[in-house]
Motif scaffolding. Structure first.
Motif, mmCIF file in Angstrom:
data_model
loop_
_atom_site.group_PDB
_atom_site.id
_atom_site.type_symbol
_atom_site.label_atom_id
_atom_site.label_comp_id
_atom_site.label_asym_id
_atom_site.label_seq_id
_atom_site.Cartn_x
_atom_site.Cartn_y
_atom_site.Cartn_z
ATOM 1 N N ILE A 101 0.854 -1.190 0.000
ATOM 2 C CA ILE A 101 0.000 0.000 0.000
ATOM 3 C C ILE A 101 0.886 1.235 0.000
ATOM 4 O O ILE A 101 1.728 1.385 0.884
ATOM 5 C CB ILE A 101 -0.916 0.010 1.242
ATOM 6 N N LEU A 102 0.721 2.084 -1.002
ATOM 7 C CA LEU A 102 1.437 3.362 -0.996
ATOM 8 C C LEU A 102 0.607 4.306 -0.130
ATOM 9 O O LEU A 102 -0.508 4.686 -0.510
ATOM 10 C CB LEU A 102 1.603 3.883 -2.432
ATOM 11 N N GLU A 130 -2.710 8.314 0.422
ATOM 12 C CA GLU A 130 -4.098 8.616 0.062
ATOM 13 C C GLU A 130 -4.703 9.548 1.119
ATOM 14 O O GLU A 130 -4.285 9.542 2.273
ATOM 15 C CB GLU A 130 -4.932 7.321 0.046
ATOM 16 N N ASN A 144 -3.660 16.414 4.399
ATOM 17 C CA ASN A 144 -3.167 17.783 4.559
ATOM 18 C C ASN A 144 -1.887 18.067 3.793
ATOM 19 O O ASN A 144 -1.415 19.202 3.791
ATOM 20 C CB ASN A 144 -2.942 18.081 6.039
ATOM 21 N N TRP A 145 -1.295 17.050 3.215
ATOM 22 C CA TRP A 145 -0.060 17.279 2.482
ATOM 23 C C TRP A 145 -0.342 17.370 0.991
ATOM 24 O O TRP A 145 -1.034 18.266 0.555
ATOM 25 C CB TRP A 145 0.982 16.185 2.813
ATOM 26 N N TRP A 146 0.102 16.414 0.204
ATOM 27 C CA TRP A 146 0.093 16.537 -1.245
ATOM 28 C C TRP A 146 -0.876 15.538 -1.861
ATOM 29 O O TRP A 146 -1.380 14.663 -1.164
ATOM 30 C CB TRP A 146 1.529 16.359 -1.761
ATOM 31 N N PRO A 147 -1.111 15.637 -3.138
ATOM 32 C CA PRO A 147 -2.029 14.656 -3.754
ATOM 33 C C PRO A 147 -1.487 13.220 -3.641
ATOM 34 O O PRO A 147 -0.290 13.015 -3.420
ATOM 35 C CB PRO A 147 -2.074 15.094 -5.227
ATOM 36 N N THR A 148 -2.351 12.285 -3.805
ATOM 37 C CA THR A 148 -2.009 10.865 -3.820
ATOM 38 C C THR A 148 -0.734 10.606 -4.625
ATOM 39 O O THR A 148 -0.577 11.148 -5.716
ATOM 40 C CB THR A 148 -3.169 10.086 -4.465
ATOM 41 N N GLY A 149 0.115 9.789 -4.068
ATOM 42 C CA GLY A 149 1.317 9.399 -4.798
ATOM 43 C C GLY A 149 2.515 10.286 -4.517
ATOM 44 O O GLY A 149 3.620 9.977 -4.953
ATOM 45 N N HIS A 150 2.298 11.385 -3.819
ATOM 46 C CA HIS A 150 3.387 12.306 -3.506
ATOM 47 C C HIS A 150 3.834 12.038 -2.068
ATOM 48 O O HIS A 150 3.075 12.246 -1.126
ATOM 49 C CB HIS A 150 2.937 13.751 -3.698
ATOM 50 N N THR A 151 5.063 11.606 -1.945
ATOM 51 C CA THR A 151 5.536 11.070 -0.666
ATOM 52 C C THR A 151 5.979 12.155 0.313
ATOM 53 O O THR A 151 6.271 13.280 -0.071
ATOM 54 C CB THR A 151 6.719 10.123 -0.916
ATOM 55 N N ILE A 152 6.016 11.757 1.559
ATOM 56 C CA ILE A 152 6.576 12.624 2.592
ATOM 57 C C ILE A 152 7.877 12.005 3.102
ATOM 58 O O ILE A 152 8.213 10.863 2.760
ATOM 59 C CB ILE A 152 5.590 12.846 3.748
ATOM 60 N N GLU A 155 -7.255 9.067 2.639
ATOM 61 C CA GLU A 155 -7.785 8.227 3.728
ATOM 62 C C GLU A 155 -6.736 7.930 4.795
ATOM 63 O O GLU A 155 -7.081 7.482 5.893
ATOM 64 C CB GLU A 155 -8.284 6.882 3.172
ATOM 65 N N HIS A 156 -5.506 8.094 4.466
ATOM 66 C CA HIS A 156 -4.441 7.713 5.395
ATOM 67 C C HIS A 156 -4.152 8.834 6.397
ATOM 68 O O HIS A 156 -4.267 10.004 6.053
ATOM 69 C CB HIS A 156 -3.177 7.355 4.606
#
Lengths: 391, 391, 391, 391
Positions: B317-318, B321, B329-337, B323-324
């Motif tokens: 699971i990346l 999302e 509050n950060w970036w769109p889906t797929g953009h990592t922290i 939902e996570h």
């Protein structure tokens, strides 16, 4: 138990693999007949005799026509170079032998068409034929097919099918017969690209209807081969011309099955440094996806977009469960199989079809279709990548 | 919007991370108050002033007691070495400041117990305290916790929690304060093993009740540190004694929550060559499993044994999302922290608790418990790995 | 320290990312000047004011021309939709402001050419400009570039660059401005394909000289967007026309640098189910290979064909060492960074160039070249995938 | 070519694997003699006859003593349950038969010691014996051993060896003979933990000198087995007692070879949900590391700390090159092998030793040592995990 007497034509890489399969399949799968490894055929007497001993056949012969004339022979398994397939296969079918023929079916569409005609005619007499796209028998591919056919990934929109090898990456690697168009028919395209085409169609049930292709030969001259080992070999001081494609790329439009309206992108190359047998297939659908890599052939990745939000991810399924195709007959869960097992599966399916009186798959008709796709890719490439219909 | 005035004690690695969090959290999370980066405190004037400028604080001070006496300060964030935590935290709580204290809570159980007592007393007066086990704030860990608490992996039988680093693998690497027991309290065990303990308990809701431990120091003498850089540094010609554990292993029995009756196996080491920040957690349950690796912190592997037979596999699971946890509050889906985001999450949760008038988690009581586990491991190790109860 | 006064145009996804970068870069990188987050500009007053507060700018404005007329402003950072880039950038450059412009440079080659002309003219007056291909600033990409430029993978023969997303996989997902050609210019091709083009050229130093392309729109009608969230949103009951490509594939021939004579295969799609931000680059060379996946952006895979036979394999380098680009300024080895850090790197490089009086990279000229590639792909696609030269 | 006449005792999972190996090894490896699959022995006549046909042996027998008395038999291959090993092996050795005995050598140290005594005595008469730790014959393990023995990872400090399976994770899974101490001797510990022990010692050349162990039985009562399939089976309504360990953990101190002074951590479990055959080995050394997972058995991960700074990473070596142990005799590079191939390697090595007149490895002495380690773990576990020396 009745015997099924087999003649094997050819004793190279494929001959070795098929021999192991004929010996092994009956030990792991309950077959209605007992295959008999009767005769192995090659052009060179001593080398064929050595292969006979090594591979475990009863008899070695150099005259394939005489073997075809032997009424005791039930099956002809053709593992000789592609340029010889048509003549042998047609003669065998006419002699009433069931034929298992390695891919590619032939080196040209014309030959493949003649073979298919012969196969269709033979089938009416109960004589069976099959082309050896062995990767259909990877359990993970079978699982992928079940999932896709059951709608688990929805409507397939895109297929990505790459067959990546690297044995030509070194420009000093020597020539082999596989780089000579007169012997091999084509390069990466036919040798490995054919697998990619067949798998995408097999899994989805769709057919390619048109293609836009490009071919490239990166290294046009190589040292001649002094002595062959495996896929490559050692070099001599003379040089030869590479007359086949080193790499091929093509896009294709798909119709039918689970991938109606989809676009497939294909690549076949022998220059993908670090990729040894990297046949990767990814199918992207409206409800999920599957991904496969032959280098990890006991695994299938499955993405289920119907899973709860936040829990979706590519699952790595270790395809060694009794639920998975063929696997109940091998080892307990978690115990992997290897490349050669695919041929045992092929033999099993071929023998089952022969003894049940049904036509095995993939048929020569399917092999001819793949040949037509390859031909269309070559014609497209020669025509500036213009979109070219598959007849 | 009201201001929340913060004093930061310490300006090392953790000081930098907390500074970035105090600056960033209010930009991405809607906080009820606006944190103000008021003052940074260090022992050395010029170095503290340099840190002030670099980290973006208003004022630099060297006298933490004076800062605690300042009525304008609302929060004391303690990032100084563990040996100083007790004195500062207790004084701050008594001065009515909310306290965020880095882990480990203290270098001894005694100090941690005193701090906890002070925290419990302060809470009655509405003064909040929290210990900084930042990895609880990894979204993938939050997701793991939700899945486990919702019963998605059934009854947890086994936990495997390893924290693997390799910065001591080279025996010529120099001494640092982290290898000196008088400063660091313990070695791998307290520094990184503490995280493994906290996470297993946090995810499952279970508590360790007894342990059997072993400690080892592979390299007992190292060159003294000439100048510190990051976690290691350059070496001088003199040599010093390593007085802490290089590696620690322990088994623990768990009670309560989703892991009642489970056994956890733990390892903390700085000699796992090639593993840079390899905090891996695997929980095996009667209905599934989860697996996590901090080096790929935006991912969680989830195995759902309730999936259909033949389709089960560890799903990657990346965790990006909406939902996570925290991710909307950060970036769109797929953009990592990255690593530092955990501290922004920590600040967010701490500020939310302070402004809502509830006690934040993990509490000092939880920090004390981890300290007791560490202490029991050390006592077990000194007693031939005898099983030792956690008080 | 001198101030560098910045005006940000736009407050969407990119506005948020750039804001975080302007705030963060000076705290982690020693800049010669102190950036000042002076003014944020948007069309809608209240929304711009909300963004000002959220993102931490001093002032909010709705009239970008007035902002450009303000002599106190040194830098204009353009994060507004592509259709507005040309007008604002050219005006800003003429007003003597340094310009950082998000990609794609413009929605048409014509606009991009005008912008480039303005940039070249401005550069002669010491006014700098840069286009925001932020992925150049991924440390793993920087490492890849170093390895490739140093000849570690030999002559590059093939590039595979795919940018895989899946936010349109569900055919019931709503329309957004990104699916409207009049606003977005193009679909996957320009939005994400542009990154793939830029990276292949950046890493290898080669340029695309001709392309054969195909575009496809799988779902031509979608529910209109009721309210936007992230990259997608919730649906209304009316339907709109999708007027951009859903997916784009193209092959390109490369010349120069480390990839002279190479062939690159490119794909950009929003239908790759399960792939969230899957920008994958693989370069196959005569002496090695590199592979990268943005979803695991702290890693680079490197295959060294010069390693001893039998020991060769794709190595997973965790790109968090002080030796790696930008990383010495963040956290210790093993502590990862996230998506937003790329913008801090971009701001750092931009400010360094401005203060050193050199032209930053990538220049508008480079941005124009990418635009020309995109345009050639579209023309090729309209012309039956015919090979089309890049002007 | 001379014949080597083989008798196989047992026809379960191991009997099937050994049968396939005796049939296959001579076809792929040039052996000095031709093995003859003479007789298969089982207690139950009809079942043994069925196995004979399925596995391809000439004759089926139920009286092993009569078979041992047959002067035509050269080799006795023991695949019956562990409780029968000692009696059969000792009798076979005394009858002058070469013996290949499956692991574990016996169900007790006493029996193993007697067998070893018999083997040592037999060796003096030229009668050979070998215990079947087949995982030594994984090519990736052979490669790991070469790298470690050549000093490529320096001094090994830590070994992590886990054998993770999950076939007991479901508490409703039925009893099998493997859960009955009187038949199986021990549970996970002896069944799979034995492999982990042997591999760590085999790769490093070190020996375990003392251990601290813990055993756990999570589910003490299970439905009785109605009918056995693979490793598990279907359940009946009666219930039985589980009298073996479900999971075992132990630490061990190593001496000698490349791991002198190292600490190994071991786990063997049948409750690691999602792990099917997860034998993972990681060795951390002063100059590098290796990592292996049996579920991906054609791969080895190698970390070379001598690689340039910034380029170090775990390399995934696809262990299918002709340079890799055994692989030149199978298929071309990139074509994988499976679980059963290990037994062909074992047969090859056994036959080579027998025909060359040298003692094969692993010897009964090595098998006895593993038995002593298992015994020490059990005694340690019974003594509160106290450190227990290996005699």
């Amino acid at each position: 138990k009745e015997r099924l007497s087999v003649a094997l034509i050819g004793h190279g890489f494929m001959g070795a693999a098929h021999s192991q399969a004929w010996r092994t399949a009956p030990r792991f799968f309950p077959l209605a007949v007992e295959p008999e490894m009767s005769v192995i055929v090659g052009r060179d007497g001593p080398r064929t005799e050595a292969a006979r001993e090594r591979f475990g056949w009863k008899r070695a012969e150099t005259d394939w026509q005489a073997v075809l004339a032997d009424p005791a022979i039930d099956v002809v398994d053709i593992c000789s170079p592609g340029s010889s397939h048509a003549e042998i296969a047609i003669a065998a079918l006419e002699a009433g032998k069931h034929v298992l023929c390695e891919k590619p079916l032939a080196n040209s569409v014309e030959e493949a068409a003649e073979m298919t005609e012969a196969a269709v005619a033979a089938a009416k007499r109960g004589v069976r034929s099959m082309v050896g796209f062995s990767y259909r028998r990877v359990p993970a591919i079978g699982l992928a097919r079940s999932l896709v056919r059951a709608g688990r990934i929805g409507q397939v929109r895109q297929a990505r099918a790459l067959y990546l090898q690297d044995w030509l990456a070194d420009e000093n690697g020597p020539m082999t017969w596989r780089l000579d168009r007169s012997l091999a028919g084509s390069g990466s395209l036919g040798d490995i690209g054919a697998h990619a085409i067949d798998l995408v169609e097999h899994i989805t049930g769709a057919s390619l209807t048109s293609v836009s292709g490009t071919l490239e030969t990166f290294v046009r001259e190589r040292p001649l081969l002094a002595d062959g080992v495996g896929l490559s070999g050692t070099a001599s001081s003379e040089r030869g011309q590479v007359t086949v494609d080193d790499a091929a790329w093509f896009l294709g439009r798909l119709a039918g099955g689970a991938a109606d309206g989809a676009v497939g992108s294909f690549e076949a190359t022998r220059y993908a440094t670090g990729r040894k047998n990297g046949l990767t297939i990814e199918l992207s659908g409206s409800r999920g996806a599957i991904a496969f890599n032959l280098e990890s052939m006991n695994e299938l990745a499955f993405y289920d977009a119907a899973a709860p939000a936040g829990e979706q991810g590519f699952g790595r399924i270790l395809v060694t469960e009794p639920e998975h195709p063929y696997m109940a007959n091998w080892w307990p869960t978690g115990h992997t199989i290897g490349y050669e097992h695919l041929f045992s599966h092929e033999v099993k399916d071929f023998v089952d079809a022969v003894t049940s009186g049904v036509d095995p798959e993939p048929s020569f008709t399917e092999g001819l279709h793949v040949q037509r796709v390859l031909d269309a890719v070559e014609r497209s490439a020669a025509d500036g990548s213009a979109w070219t219909p598959i007849p």
